[in-house]
Design a protein around this motif. Structure first.
Motif, PDB file in Angstrom:
ATOM      1  N   THR A 119      11.999 -45.543  38.789  1.00  0.00           N
ATOM      2  CA  THR A 119      11.323 -45.774  37.516  1.00  0.00           C
ATOM      3  C   THR A 119      12.095 -46.837  36.750  1.00  0.00           C
ATOM      4  OG1 THR A 119      10.540 -43.490  37.410  1.00  0.00           O
ATOM      5  CG2 THR A 119      10.565 -44.744  35.346  1.00  0.00           C
ATOM      6  N   VAL A 142      12.327 -49.393  33.468  1.00  0.00           N
ATOM      7  CA  VAL A 142      11.893 -49.641  32.099  1.00  0.00           C
ATOM      8  C   VAL A 142      12.312 -51.051  31.715  1.00  0.00           C
ATOM      9  CG1 VAL A 142      12.097 -48.943  29.691  1.00  0.00           C
ATOM     10  CG2 VAL A 142      12.116 -47.209  31.505  1.00  0.00           C
ATOM     11  N   VAL A 152       7.583 -49.726  33.714  1.00  0.00           N
ATOM     12  CA  VAL A 152       7.025 -49.433  32.398  1.00  0.00           C
ATOM     13  C   VAL A 152       7.582 -50.444  31.402  1.00  0.00           C
ATOM     14  CG1 VAL A 152       6.685 -47.674  30.635  1.00  0.00           C
ATOM     15  CG2 VAL A 152       6.984 -46.990  33.032  1.00  0.00           C
TER      16      VAL A 152
END
Length: 379
Positions: free
Chosen positions: A121, A123, A138
């Motif tokens: 994940t 960011v 993201v």
């Protein structure tokens, strides 16, 4: 600069013959104890006695090499409170939440997309959105130089994704002006983006890493932080501050927060082929490129990921010539001036025009069709 951004295109890896490749070959041959070990063994089994120079000289050289690499290895082990017998457990990439500042272009973009392939994940914090097809990236719009925005985004990230485990402080900007030409806004922007932003993100994301006694902070500095040059005074000063920040952070984590498991890696790269320095004038001669090669973003991205995978606190100098930068201040003045001359350091920014990180009060002079199209595209 998107219209001329060569690093994002395929490039001929095997055509980039330079000193780094030579050093790598030597490191695995003439500077490798394992390789050198077989030289005295070969001569011994050829009938030469142990006291023969052809046997004892390479044997002594092998011992010296072994001692050097042992001290280098032990220094790294000591810095990371490692075990003599057991290495760290493999990093579970699937459990990581990695924050990349300035991750919408250049090295940051490549790092973000490469990490996303590992089912991590990612960011991305940037003022411009990242263009990507990776579902596990993201994006949060955030000016990391402003604490209020970092604080707000931090809360949002924790609520939506969880606490980040790795922070890659990559955002940067360069003005490329002489000292007397720098405006207060220029200096303010340079230090806010290049230096203050690191304090902001550390203040936001470090507390939970300390609480969990694990994590990794990647700090992107520059060789100019060790050796200044003309027309980069503000940039060099801001990057020098990061080197000092990384040192202080390491000792605070070890001595005050009792969190040595939070790793810190400092990157000290030379010129990287990204939009930020696309208007710099680096010599194109083969000899210059051999000794002072520019870095492709993919090389830096691979080094960043390798550093995370190693789970060690370390300083990474790249390319090879960057390893000598810390010693420049110790040289006699005439040798220091020679180094400045041979690297063309004081002239690379002559005629430089800022492309990335332009403020609303700055304009790019549309002196060519390429620049005009770029200007309209960025608007």
């Amino acid at each position: 600069m998107e219209a001329r951004e060569q690093p994002m295109e395929p490039y001929p890896l095997w055509d980039d013959f330079n000193i780094d490749i030579v050093v790598k070959v030597f490191a695995h041959t003439a500077l490798s104890p394992f390789f050198v070990f077989f030289i005295p063994v070969f001569y011994f089994f050829q009938g030469f006695r142990l006291e023969a120079p052809r046997v004892w000289m390479p044997a002594a050289y092998c011992v010296a090499l072994s001692l050097f690499w042992f001290l280098k290895w032990y220094s790294r082990l000591y810095r990371n409170q490692g075990s003599l017998l057991f290495g760290p457990a493999p990093l579970d990439w699937g459990e990581q939440i990695i924050v990349v500042t300035g991750g919408s272009s250049g090295v940051g973009e490549l790092v973000a997309n490469t990490l996303a392939v590992r089912n991590v994940t990612v960011v991305v914090l940037d003022v411009k959105p990242i263009v990507t097809e990776n579902y596990n990236i993201v994006y949060y719009k955030c000016d990391v130089s402003k604490w209020e925005e970092v604080e707000a985004v931090h809360k949002q990230i924790v609520e939506e994704l969880g606490h980040p485990t790795i922070l890659i402080n990559n955002a940067g900007v360069v003005q490329g002006k002489l000292i007397l030409d720098l405006t207060p806004e220029d200096v303010k922007q340079t230090f806010e983006v290049n230096t203050i932003a690191h304090f902001n993100t550390l203040r936001a994301f470090l507390p939970n890493m300390i609480k969990e006694k694990t994590g990794h902070i990647i700090t992107m500095s520059s060789v100019l932080g060790l050796a200044g040059a003309a027309q980069v005074s503000d940039y060099a000063a801001s990057k020098a501050a990061l080197i000092a920040l990384n040192d202080s952070l390491r000792y605070e984590l070890d001595k005050h927060y009792a969190a040595p498991g939070v790793r810190t890696t400092l990157f000290v790269p030379g010129h990287i082929l990204t939009p930020m320095f696309s208007r710099a004038n680096y010599p194109s001669g083969r000899l210059y490129q051999f000794f002072f090669p520019s870095l492709h973003p993919v090389e830096v991205a691979k080094a960043v990921i390798r550093a995370i995978d190693d789970q060690h606190s370390q300083t990474v100098y790249m390319p090879f010539f960057a390893n000598f930068a810390p010693f420049l201040r110790s040289l006699p003045s005439f040798l220091r001036d020679f180094a400045q001359w041979v690297t063309h350091a004081d002239y690379t920014m002559k005629g430089f025009e800022k492309v990335s990180g332009r403020r609303a009060d700055e304009q790019l002079t549309p002196s060519s069709p390429t620049e005009k199209s770029l200007d309209s595209k960025e608007k």
